[in-house]
Enzyme design. Structure first.
Site, PDB file in Angstrom:
ATOM      1  CG  ASN A 148       1.214  -4.793  -3.062  1.00 34.10           C
ATOM      2  OD1 ASN A 148       0.963  -5.613  -3.955  1.00 34.10           O
ATOM      3  ND2 ASN A 148       1.534  -3.541  -3.337  1.00 34.10           N
ATOM      4  CG  ASP A 209       3.454  -3.788  -6.197  1.00 29.82           C
ATOM      5  OD1 ASP A 209       3.583  -2.588  -5.872  1.00 29.82           O
ATOM      6  OD2 ASP A 209       2.352  -4.358  -6.331  1.00 29.82           O
ATOM      7  CG  ASP A 240      -1.213  -1.993   3.382  1.00 25.53           C
ATOM      8  OD1 ASP A 240      -2.129  -1.211   3.684  1.00 25.53           O
ATOM      9  OD2 ASP A 240      -0.332  -1.720   2.536  1.00 25.53           O
ATOM     10  CD  GLU A 281      -6.071  -1.081   2.736  1.00 27.43           C
ATOM     11  OE1 GLU A 281      -6.294   0.128   2.695  1.00 27.43           O
ATOM     12  OE2 GLU A 281      -4.957  -1.567   2.456  1.00 27.43           O
TER      13      GLU A 281
HETATM   14 CA   LIG Z   1       1.423  -6.393  -6.081  1.00 25.15          CA
END
Ligand SMILES: [Ca+2]
Ligand SMILES: [Ca+2]
Length: 551
Positions: A148, A209, A240, A281
């Site tokens: 991410n 991000d 994750d 997750e």
């Molecule tokens: Ca993102």
């Protein structure tokens, strides 16, 4: 490494609060209903248990107070010695390593070089030696993959930050204005330190991000995966923060683009190694996890089951536990969901259970006799304690009751728990009644007993509401589990099952945990269990695990 993290990367809210906050975004990110999928979990997942390891806290080989790969390698026999005739290892056949790539943070969830092992932990060569030693023992290894976001110190982000003409600009999300809060109401747009603009970082300013709408970012993620699979030899990944990977206008979580990116990513992983295992997750209710099946990651953690199992043992009411499992069993192939009790983001199990060892034995027994592919967090098996902040739930492994805990000859990177001499591997190792030996026994049973490995879950009804009872049935072989969740004895509990719960015949139940078996019983044609009382009395938090041998 910064002295402290300004904001925890991990959600500070309790799960119900998160679910409530996030539900307001449901309309913007409406999930699609899942279809039934094929059973494409690798064969090793059958009867397996995975063990989550924080390398920094497992074993320090060189006295600098920081756990490392050489240390972990030297302690692999504790996890699994590779000899199927011994039972004094834990017996886990899979390890999930929290991030091992280079990172400025102690926890590693902000990666600054995806191709290099964190220097505190060793070198890439050390990692390969660890992999060889793990594979030699039949242990599969999953590494944490943080897609991410990157670290704000990653060279690509530094280039994007400093040069608006950089090719890395499109790898991140910049805005001339502050676009406000993230999906759980925290600040998500952060002021650039070099010019009058903002960048998106859903967890923290140190974790910008990545922008998965940019093809080069998706290509880089594939390249990183190939590196770990091909050059480092891992068997798969724990992914994750999956729901936050792609943003789409007002949608910041579970957006349609996330599913597209995951499908493409998994297609790539399978092209490198068809057996690649992935567990994601998705910190949410089962209803919000199901849209991530059947054609994306292999598995997802069940946070809902974790919460329900601990609540059952803590409150004496098993309401909703078996229903939560049955819902997954009815929708998802056997080893494609991952129950657990706690992980590196939650207070330690023994702490949640108020230090009650009987409850900890019971929680472990339920987790490891119910279906799915269970995960155990390092130290849980010896009843380590710890409550947030995060560093305090990730303290050094308690090997022995002496200074340094047998973890290091130096000064540990994080102080140990006040009760760290009480619960240690050394003390529990030879005590047949210890929590450690309960975990060992259950994990080995799961690997060798086909009903526990992959049997269907068949819920039973008990005459006492504080008693949870179920079968795991694989063909003609079944295991019966009866758990008294109360802190008081349960007398004369009897069990009822639906028709065809068991094959007809005479049964002589034998205990799989040692001690006395259950009373014998007979099942008539039609297979219905009726008024069966396995034991005259169940002690407080006692759990029977009975092998139902048909005579
Ligand atoms: Ca993102
Ligand atoms: Ca070290």
């Amino acid at each position: 490494m910064p002295p402290t993290l300004p904001i925890s990367r991990f959600r500070p809210l309790a799960l119900p609060a998160i679910l409530s906050v996030l539900s307001t975004f449901a309309a913007a990110c409406a999930p699609r209903a899942p279809a039934a999928g094929p059973s494409d979990s690798p064969s090793w997942t059958r009867g397996a248990v995975c063990y989550e390891v924080f390398v920094r806290s497992f074993y320090d080989s060189n006295g600098d107070g920081i756990g490392d790969l050489k240390g972990l390698t030297s302690r692999l026999d504790y996890i699994n010695d590779g000899d199927s005739t011994t039972t004094n290892d834990l017996g886990a056949t899979c390890i999930w390593l929290m991030p091992v790539a280079e990172s400025p943070s102690y926890h590693g969830y902000d990666v600054s070089d995806y191709y290099k092992v964190e220097p505190d932990y060793g070198t890439n060569a050390d990692f390969k030696q660890f992999m060889a030693a793990a594979h030699q023992r039949g242990i599969r290894v999953l590494v944490d993959m943080v897609l991410n976001h990157a670290s704000s110190q990653h060279p690509s982000f530094q280039a994007a930050l400093r040069d608006t003409a950089s090719p890395f600009r499109s790898w991140y999300r910049f805005s001339p204005t502050d676009l406000g809060k993230g999906p759980w109401g925290a600040q998500a747009w952060h002021k650039s330190p070099v010019r009058d603009e903002y960048y998106y970082g859903v967890f923290w300013q140190g974790m910008p991000d990545l922008n998965y709408e940019t093809a080069a970012v998706r290509e880089e993620a594939n390249k990183v995966a190939s590196f770990w699979l091909d050059s480092m030899g891992v068997d798969g990944f724990r992914l994750d923060a999956v729901p936050y990977m792609v943003e789409d206008g007002p949608c910041l979580k579970d957006c349609p683009g996330v599913h597209t990116v995951l499908r493409d990513y998994v297609t790539h992983l399978r092209s490198v190694n068809a057996e690649t295992y992935t567990v994601g997750e998705v910190w949410d209710s089962t209803g919000r996890v199901l849209p991530y099946y059947p054609d994306q990651l292999t598995s997802y953690f069940s946070f809902e089951i974790a919460e329900k199992l601990l609540r059952a043992v803590n409150t004496g009411s098993g309401a909703g536990v078996l229903e939560a499992y049955v819902r997954l069993q009815d929708t998802v192939p056997q080893h494609r969901y991952s129950p657990f009790l706690s992980n590196h983001d939650g207070n330690r199990v023994m702490t949640v259970l108020g230090g009650d060892a009987a409850k900890a034995h019971q929680a472990a027994t339920l987790l490891l006799t119910l279906p799915g592919l269970p995960f155990v967090y390092y130290g849980e098996e010896i009843g380590m304690t710890g409550a947030k902040p995060d560093e305090r739930i990730r303290t050094p492994m308690q090997w022995a009751p002496r200074a340094g805990l047998g973890f290091t000859t130096g000064r540990p990177w994080e102080a140990s728990q006040p009760d760290s001499f009480t619960s240690t591997v050394e003390r529990q190792n030879t005590d047949s009644t210890s929590l450690l030996n309960r975990y060992r026994r259950l994990i080995h049973l799961r690997g060798s007993n086909d009903a526990l490995a992959s049997g269907e879950l068949v819920p039973l009804t008990a005459s006492n509401p504080a008693v949870l009872a179920y079968l795991r049935r694989s063909g003609d072989h079944s295991v019966l589990v009866v758990a008294n969740l109360a802190a008081t004895p349960a007398e004369g509990v009897s069990l009822e099952g639906a028709p065809d719960a068991l094959p007809s015949g005479r049964y002589a139940p034998s205990s799989l945990l040692g001690g006395e078996g259950g009373a014998g019983f007979e099942i008539a044609t039609g297979g219905q269990l009726r008024g069966y009382a396995p034991s005259a009395s169940l002690g407080p938090h006692q759990t029977l695990v009975l092998d139902l041998v048909r005579q």
